[in-house]
Motif scaffolding. Structure first.
Motif, mmCIF file in Angstrom:
data_model
loop_
_atom_site.group_PDB
_atom_site.id
_atom_site.type_symbol
_atom_site.label_atom_id
_atom_site.label_comp_id
_atom_site.label_asym_id
_atom_site.label_seq_id
_atom_site.Cartn_x
_atom_site.Cartn_y
_atom_site.Cartn_z
ATOM 1 N N UNK A 20 0.832 -1.198 0.000
ATOM 2 C CA UNK A 20 0.000 0.000 0.000
ATOM 3 C C UNK A 20 0.875 1.260 0.000
ATOM 4 N N UNK A 45 2.317 1.777 -3.331
ATOM 5 C CA UNK A 45 1.333 2.318 -4.273
ATOM 6 C C UNK A 45 1.137 3.810 -4.037
ATOM 7 N N UNK A 90 4.020 5.559 -5.429
ATOM 8 C CA UNK A 90 3.905 5.476 -6.888
ATOM 9 C C UNK A 90 2.962 6.565 -7.401
ATOM 10 N N UNK A 103 0.326 9.332 -13.724
ATOM 11 C CA UNK A 103 -0.018 8.672 -14.993
ATOM 12 C C UNK A 103 0.407 7.213 -14.977
ATOM 13 N N UNK A 104 1.657 6.997 -14.583
ATOM 14 C CA UNK A 104 2.193 5.642 -14.573
ATOM 15 C C UNK A 104 1.454 4.787 -13.548
ATOM 16 N N UNK A 105 1.150 5.378 -12.398
ATOM 17 C CA UNK A 105 0.444 4.620 -11.365
ATOM 18 C C UNK A 105 -0.883 4.098 -11.910
ATOM 19 N N UNK A 106 -1.639 4.982 -12.576
ATOM 20 C CA UNK A 106 -2.914 4.544 -13.143
ATOM 21 C C UNK A 106 -2.682 3.497 -14.228
ATOM 22 N N UNK A 107 -1.589 3.664 -14.975
ATOM 23 C CA UNK A 107 -1.336 2.752 -16.090
ATOM 24 C C UNK A 107 -0.861 1.380 -15.627
ATOM 25 N N UNK A 108 -0.507 1.221 -14.343
ATOM 26 C CA UNK A 108 -0.254 -0.139 -13.856
ATOM 27 C C UNK A 108 -1.352 -0.568 -12.891
ATOM 28 N N UNK A 109 -2.513 0.019 -13.039
ATOM 29 C CA UNK A 109 -3.682 -0.489 -12.339
ATOM 30 C C UNK A 109 -3.907 0.049 -10.942
ATOM 31 N N UNK A 110 -3.135 1.070 -10.542
ATOM 32 C CA UNK A 110 -3.323 1.628 -9.204
ATOM 33 C C UNK A 110 -4.414 2.684 -9.247
ATOM 34 N N UNK A 111 -5.389 2.561 -8.363
ATOM 35 C CA UNK A 111 -6.459 3.548 -8.278
ATOM 36 C C UNK A 111 -5.957 4.679 -7.381
#
Ligand code: ADP
Ligand code: MG
Lengths: 251, 622
Positions: free
Chosen positions: B496, B499, B502, B508-516
């Motif tokens: 957590x 994340x 991140x 941008x990258x966080x969202x692009x690896x599935x992190x909400x």
């Protein structure tokens, strides 16, 4: 069935039609280059496929199912990996931690408060780093890497969810020529090995004509040509954009 | 409620909207051009009232009165120009957090300066000569002066509109608001432009304060009320939008007026509802609704996702083994210290304060550092924890240990509610919203006499017998402080925590690896609220009483100073920073009358000496 099907996709910014009625389909395992001058709409198209931008019109189907309106994280979970034109990694983490974080996200562990992140998915993360030739730098902070290495880490992040579709926006920009060929070779090997469809943009014609199974040409938002290397080389419209009327070939 | 009272309240709302607009449009204008959120804007408003008061003591008659109003505005504008050219100009390239702290330091200095010059008594201003009477609205009296105010707001809006659209200066302001690089390219002289915008914005705030003088006495707490209101108006209207500020001021003032006009109403099921009590909550609800529908305000521009501008901190790993041994040894030494010091030692009392401050600073750090969320209202959750504990003890009759154990819940519930809105914004918008929420909580505690004891607060909040001795409470505080720190550290090193970092490093990258991203930040906000609430609960029982001061903005800022002082890059930062801050405060505050102003000067000195942020300095040293 095609892996990715784009149907009549359009997007405008103010008066500029960045992407204008574009349709195409991408097969599993296919390496496809999308080329076109700066401002042609390539990044905009990527941003619509990965959920960052909402198209004005058209549809995007992944394995026959529309992914329109899904946020980027949902599209990632639908097996789409993405690299950005300006490489995006987590600067305050080591290379290994970057990949571990991506793997933890794939395993839906980001709500876990009491496990130790450094202990999770180590082997798998090292495996991915080996695939992109970054294993020897696993313990370095991402913030201090050379740009080419950051791009490699980013590729490892995009591969973390074992994607079926990989979107790569200028994966080799800012790299030396030898490095470019190395990275795109690695990408192709991974793609062929795992049967991943790859859509990439690229300014280096060596890379495009040497590695892409198929090539699409975008100009001012419109798809003006599509075919294999030979067809594109001989296409008069493409020749005009790239080689005609005193215009220099892009890089 | 009659038609007459409704009409009078409607007009009253228009008058209030004028003041609110004058206050907020300056803030919005300054932000649009300089991208600095001026926390001292409320202080400039307050100064306007005080300066006007002094001028009216010397100038009499109608001309004298209006000259005083105008003179106050000019004086405050001049001060604004001075502040911009001497201080803020040096900070335009600094990290946002530092800019916010510098302007907050100004509020501390101005507050103490006002107390020094004008004293602590409220100062009632004269009525406006010739406008002291009232006019008749459907048989009700309505002050003549308020009619003038009603006209002033639209006049200023019109004047600003003409200034911005018809003059060369206005064209430069608009260019700078839209795109700073473009403005530089068309040859705008930035120094003059920025100074003049700051002077104009400050002058409008000063005018707002001065014009309010005949209606409301000048008092040294006006600054925080004003800045809270101004933030709400600017957030609702959209940062940088003048018409937005006008519409927002109108909506908020009229809704408040409606609450007052409704008075106490007997409603089915609910019984008697006193609507005038809801004026502040109404403000909150308006802001909440607007932020849900349009996170960038009614007339604002959507924000693009920003990348973190600050240099990346070093990667986080679990500490080496020797560190645990050292920390364990230190805890042991702290645990046996009371045996050596004895029950009556003042050091125990001071240490309890330090433990509480550390816990509070560490919870704030978890937001500011790894979360990248610059909360300027963290005291709200400290205070909610304190009030929750006190109310559970006094009103619900819970045993003290239960009340203390539930205090994190108070902080967490507040953070859960407010955090939902806050994580929708980022950067300075986030900072303003957290501050606005904490002001709202403060106002509720201040006004809701029946439950919170109003400005007097709650007394008799003492610990159980077995925890009542200094030694016992010292141990309790130490244990909970260490537990809190360990808890936060474990979370920091968890998936957590990764994340969260991140999402801060690269949204941008966080969202692009599935992190909400929002969900992760919301959870982090709630966790920080819970730990802050625990610190508040400990605080309540250590003092035996609590007052709205517990959740004041200055406590939020103290926390930020502690965190910055210790360095935002290291988890040890808040520990060192909080201990140093409390020890320093304890020694200085006892010898110096104007300790807050001293703190302000100290903060200013730090920001001017290290405009790149303290963290970098610390790192270079180590
Ligand atoms: N967020 C945006 N706002 C306004 N215009 C944009 C935005 N993103 C792209 N554009 C415009 O859309 C067109 C296509 O841009 P882009 O997709 O970045 O092209 P490419 O990646 O092919 O260089 C350009 O004219 C660009 O200026
Ligand atoms: Mg592009």
């Amino acid at each position: 069935m095609s892996l990715l099907r784009i149907e009549h996709l359009s997007k405008s910014f103010g008066g500029v039609k960045a992407v204008n009625d574009v349709s195409f389909a991408l097969a599993p395992g296919e390496m496809r280059a999308m080329i076109g001058p700066n401002g042609a709409g390539k990044t905009t198209l990527f941003n619509m496929v990965d959920g960052q931008l909402r198209p004005d019109a058209g549809n995007i189907l992944l394995n026959g199912k529309s992914i329109l309106g899904l946020p980027p994280r949902a599209i990632f979970r639908a097996d789409v990996g993405r690299t950005f034109q300006i490489a995006a990694t987590f600067a305050s983490m080591t290379v290994l931690q970057n990949v571990q974080t991506a793997l933890a996200s794939c395993a839906r562990q980001t709500t876990s408060l009491f496990r130790r992140a450094d202990d999770l998915h180590r082997a798998e993360a090292m495996d991915l780093l080996r695939q992109v030739n970054m294993a020897d730098q696993a313990e370095r902070p991402c913030g201090v890497l050379a740009y080419g290495d950051v791009k490699r880490v980013e590729l490892a992040l995009a591969l973390a969810n074992k994607p079926k579709l990989l979107l790569m926006d200028e994966p080799t920009a800012g790299m030396a020529p030898a490095e470019r060929i190395a990275l795109i070779t690695q990408t192709r090997d991974i793609a062929k090995h795992r049967n991943v469809g790859v859509l990439f943009t690229e300014h280096s014609m060596d890379v495009v004509f040497g590695f892409a199974d198929r090539i699409m040409v975008l100009s001012r938002g419109r798809l003006i040509a599509e075919g294999d290397a030979e067809e594109i080389r001989n296409n008069p419209k493409v020749r005009q954009i790239y080689f005609g009327a005193g215009a220099e070939p892009v890089r | 409620m009659t038609a007459a009272s409704l009409a009078v309240q409607f007009l009253n709302g228009l008058a209030n909207a004028s003041t609110l607009f004058l206050l907020a449009c300056g803030l919005s204008l300054i932000f649009g051009v300089t991208r600095i959120v001026n926390f001292a804007h409320g202080s400039l408003y307050m100064l306007g009232a005080y300066v006007a008061w002094s001028l009216t003591q010397h100038l009499s008659g109608g001309v004298g009165f209006w000259a005083s109003m105008f003179g106050a505005a000019v004086a405050v504008a001049a001060l604004g120009a001075l502040i911009e050219s001497a201080l803020l100009r040096r900070l335009y390239r600094s990290p946002e957090l530092l800019q916010l702290l510098a302007t907050f330091a100004l509020t501390l200095i101005i507050r103490d300066a006002v107390l020094y010059i004008w004293g602590p008594e409220d100062l009632l201003g004269p009525r406006a000569p010739g406008l002291a009477g009232s006019i008749n609205i459907l048989g009700r009296a309505f002050p003549q002066y308020d009619v003038v105010l009603i006209v002033v707001g639209p006049l200023v809006l019109l004047a600003l509109h003409v200034l911005l659209t018809r003059t060369r200066w206005g064209a430069m302001v608009r260019a700078a608001t839209q795109d700073r690089d473009m403005a530089a390219a068309v040859g705008v002289n930035q120094a003059i432009l920025f100074t003049s915008v700051f002077a104009l914005g400050s002058g409008l705030a000063g005018l707002a304060g001065a014009l309010q003088l005949p209606r409301e006495p000048a008092s040294a707490s006006l600054d925080l009320f004003a800045i809270g209101d101004a933030f709400v108006v600017v957030v609702v209207g959209g940062m940088g939008s003048i018409p937005g500020a006008f519409v927002a001021a109108l909506i908020i003032a009229e809704i408040k007026a409606l609450c007052i006009a409704l008075g106490s109403v007997d409603l089915p099921l609910l019984g008697t509802v006193a609507f005038p009590k809801f004026t502040l909550v109404a403000e909150f609800i308006v802001m909440a609704v607007v932020l849900i529908v349009r996170p960038w305000g009614l007339f604002g521009q959507p924000q693009s996702i920003q990348r973190a501008l600050n240099p990346a901190e070093p990667p986080s790993h679990a500490a080496p083994r020797w560190f645990y041994w050292l920390a364990g040894a230190l805890c042991f030494a702290l645990a046996v210290a009371p045996l050596a010091l004895g029950e009556t030692s003042y050091a125990l009392v001071l240490a309890i304060d330090i433990f509480i401050a550390i816990l509070f600073a560490a919870s704030l750090y978890s937001l500011v550092g790894p979360g990248g969320m610059h909360s300027f209202g963290h005291a709200a959750y400290f205070g909610l924890g304190a009030y929750a504990a006190a109310l559970l003890l006094k009103s619900a009759g819970a045993p003290m240990p239960v009340a203390l154990a539930l205090s994190p819940l108070g902080g967490a519930l507040g953070a859960l509610l407010f955090g939902w809105f806050c994580v929708r914004l980022s950067g300075v918008y986030f900072a303003m919203l957290t501050l606005a929420f904490s002001q709202i909580v403060w106002s509720i505690a201040y006004q809701w006499d029946a439950v919170t004891g109003g400005s007097n607060g709650l007394i008799g909040v003492w610990p159980s017998q077995w925890l009542a001795s200094h030694t016992a409470y010292y141990w309790l505080s130490l244990a909970l402080c260490v537990a809190g720190l360990v808890f936060l550290r474990i979370i920091h090193l968890s998936p957590f925590g990764a994340a969260l970092r991140a999402a801060r490093d690269n949204p941008l990258r966080a969202e692009a690896i599935g992190i909400d991203r929002r969900s992760v930040q919301w959870r982090a906000f709630t966790i920080a609220g819970a730990v802050g609430g625990l610190a508040g609960g400990l605080f309540a029982f250590s003092k035996g009483s609590i007052s709205p001061e517990t959740l004041s903005v200055s406590r939020s800022i103290d926390g930020l100073v502690m965190v910055l002082f210790g360095g935002v890059e290291s988890a040890l930062g808040p520990i060192v920073g909080a201990a140093g801050f409390v020890a320093l405060q304890d020694t200085i505050a006892r010898h110096v009358d104007y300790w807050r102003a001293m703190l302000g000067f100290f903060m200013l000195a730090l920001t001017l000496l290290f405009p790149g942020g303290l963290a970098g300095v610390w790192r270079r040293r180590s």
